[in-house]
Design an enzyme around this catalytic site. Sequence first.
Site, PDB file in Angstrom:
ATOM      1  CD  GLU A 205      -1.383  -4.518  11.515  1.00  0.00           C
ATOM      2  OE1 GLU A 205      -2.062  -4.528  10.478  1.00  0.00           O
ATOM      3  OE2 GLU A 205      -0.126  -4.563  11.501  1.00  0.00           O
TER       4      GLU A 205
ATOM      5  CG  HIS B 210      -3.778 -36.140  16.657  1.00  0.00           C
ATOM      6  ND1 HIS B 210      -4.171 -37.285  17.306  1.00  0.00           N
ATOM      7  CD2 HIS B 210      -4.673 -35.934  15.668  1.00  0.00           C
ATOM      8  CE1 HIS B 210      -5.249 -37.779  16.706  1.00  0.00           C
ATOM      9  NE2 HIS B 210      -5.571 -36.968  15.707  1.00  0.00           N
TER      10      HIS B 210
ATOM     11  N   GLY C  29      -4.767  -1.930   5.172  1.00  0.00           N
ATOM     12  CA  GLY C  29      -3.998  -3.082   4.682  1.00  0.00           C
ATOM     13  C   GLY C  29      -4.683  -4.413   4.980  1.00  0.00           C
ATOM     14  NE  ARG C  30      -6.058  -3.946  11.207  1.00  0.00           N
ATOM     15  CZ  ARG C  30      -5.360  -2.811  11.298  1.00  0.00           C
ATOM     16  NH1 ARG C  30      -4.223  -2.682  10.643  1.00  0.00           N
ATOM     17  NH2 ARG C  30      -5.782  -1.824  12.048  1.00  0.00           N
TER      18      ARG C  30
ATOM     19  CE  LYS D 158       6.039  -0.925   9.808  1.00  0.00           C
ATOM     20  NZ  LYS D 158       4.971  -0.257   9.084  1.00  0.00           N
TER      21      LYS D 158
ATOM     22  CE  LYS E  54      -3.405   2.362   2.817  1.00  0.00           C
ATOM     23  NZ  LYS E  54      -4.284   2.301   3.988  1.00  0.00           N
TER      24      LYS E  54
ATOM     25  CD  GLU F 278       9.631  -5.895   6.874  1.00  0.00           C
ATOM     26  OE1 GLU F 278       9.483  -4.754   6.409  1.00  0.00           O
ATOM     27  OE2 GLU F 278       9.160  -6.251   7.965  1.00  0.00           O
TER      28      GLU F 278
END
Length: 499
Positions: free
Chosen positions: A344, A375, A258-259, A485, A199, A205
């Site tokens: 978030e 399990h 973003g999410r 950041k 965005k 990264e």
Amino acid sequence: MNTQPPTDATAWNALAALAEGWRGDALKRALATDATRADRLAAQGPGLHYTFARQRLDAAVRDQLVQLALARDLPAWRSALLAGEAINVTEGRPAWHTALRAGASAPPEVQSAQSQMRRLAERLRDGAWLGATGQPIERIVHLGTGGSDLGPRLVVDALAESASARLRVDFAANVDPLDLDRRLRDADPARTLFVVVSKTFTTQETMANAQAAKTWLAQGLRADASLAPHFVAVSANVQAARAFGAGEVLPMWDWVGGRYSIWSAVGFSAMAAIGADAFGEFLAGARDMDLHFADAPLERNVPVLLALLGIWNVNFLGAATQAVLPYATPLRLLPAYLQQLEMESNGKRVDRAGRSVAYATAPVVWGAEGTVGQHSFHQLLHQGTQIVPVDFIVFDEAPGDPARRRILAAHAEAQAEALARGQDDPALPAYRRTPGSRPSSTLRFERLDARNLGRLIALYEHKVFTQGVIWNINSFDQWGVELGKQLAKALLERARDRS
Ligand code: F6P
């Protein structure tokens, strides 16, 4: 609209008093004595049946939770969300993801971006998108992180059975070089397209991985080859995306969080994998849920109920975590997706007025696909010292061997029953007894397809929004991630200066 602390509401205090009756064995007793619970503590949403008869409550608690939602002005907040008002106050903008799936009522810029996406996706799927050396693209490597990764990754994995056979879609999100290196190990540069999604187009990264992709292409193609046909960029920072050298740039807008962005061009890789029609169904499913959220009475409104039960478990019965257990391998990535969406959004400690909150907000969300988790961590769910509310997600129909499908369905039902009813026969040694009264809800869909996946994701989005309204927090910013950041940047600069 109400921005006072929720603890001021009369309903909050009434719920605190009611909670006293729902500790210990109460759920087990209620299940044993009230055969009508299953009918009364349930609701229908678009394409789904939601039952919460195995939660530690009754209709009186549900009604008081609805009173709390009304006291918090949920209907007015919901109207503000759906109308695109600037409810993200710290960033001064709307959170208008619902506009992305509004079909013919979507803003013109959304419809035009969707047409552009469709055109590009069809070219890829038809084998008509040629790389710099004239070979058709056969592999997409999607580069992005957080909301620019988790949504498309989930959709591609969830709907893999209906994905294009000629187009492979891989994802790399981590700046750990091995993430991208592993994706590229058997890839042919001449036939590979990178979809760079950010965005901001500044996320370190993603930018580092995009540069690495350029280097990989430059080494693998002819020296004079243009890299532009090997890059699509998706960003709200269109200028930076163009400056990067992408051949095609798909826009998004600052009012898409973003999410909450899978419905935008962030979903381009998913559209290329499953096709524009299926992606359209995915958007239509979300739209179904938007309309249900907007119109259904609160006591029968599935996202509202999901939110209110979460509030009940966290704020009144002390749950610190929430498990999500899809009994469907295609939804194995859903817990990771919901971690960003819920934590978030609502992992906040100050309210809209900047006051420290004196009540719990988002629980830790976690989970894994059933039956695999049985399990592993289910031991703690049944006999641990913490009570973990569970959302089971099940599908009536799905592809594959019916015999194993029946086993899967039986296990989902058995787990919910075992958690709720337990087994405390005094003849058993203590280590074999399970206490029961452990809460769960079940979301039952007819089948896992694009439409129901859209409904499911939008359901959780509206759950998160509703909880944010109750908690009086801004669900649409994420300032807590900034400090890390900045520190990483400073560390890198210091290391560069020293070398
Ligand atoms: O660091 C958190 C975050 O800002 C998320 O909210 C977002 O989804 C992710 O980073 C990626 O951001 P971008 O799409 O700008 O690269």
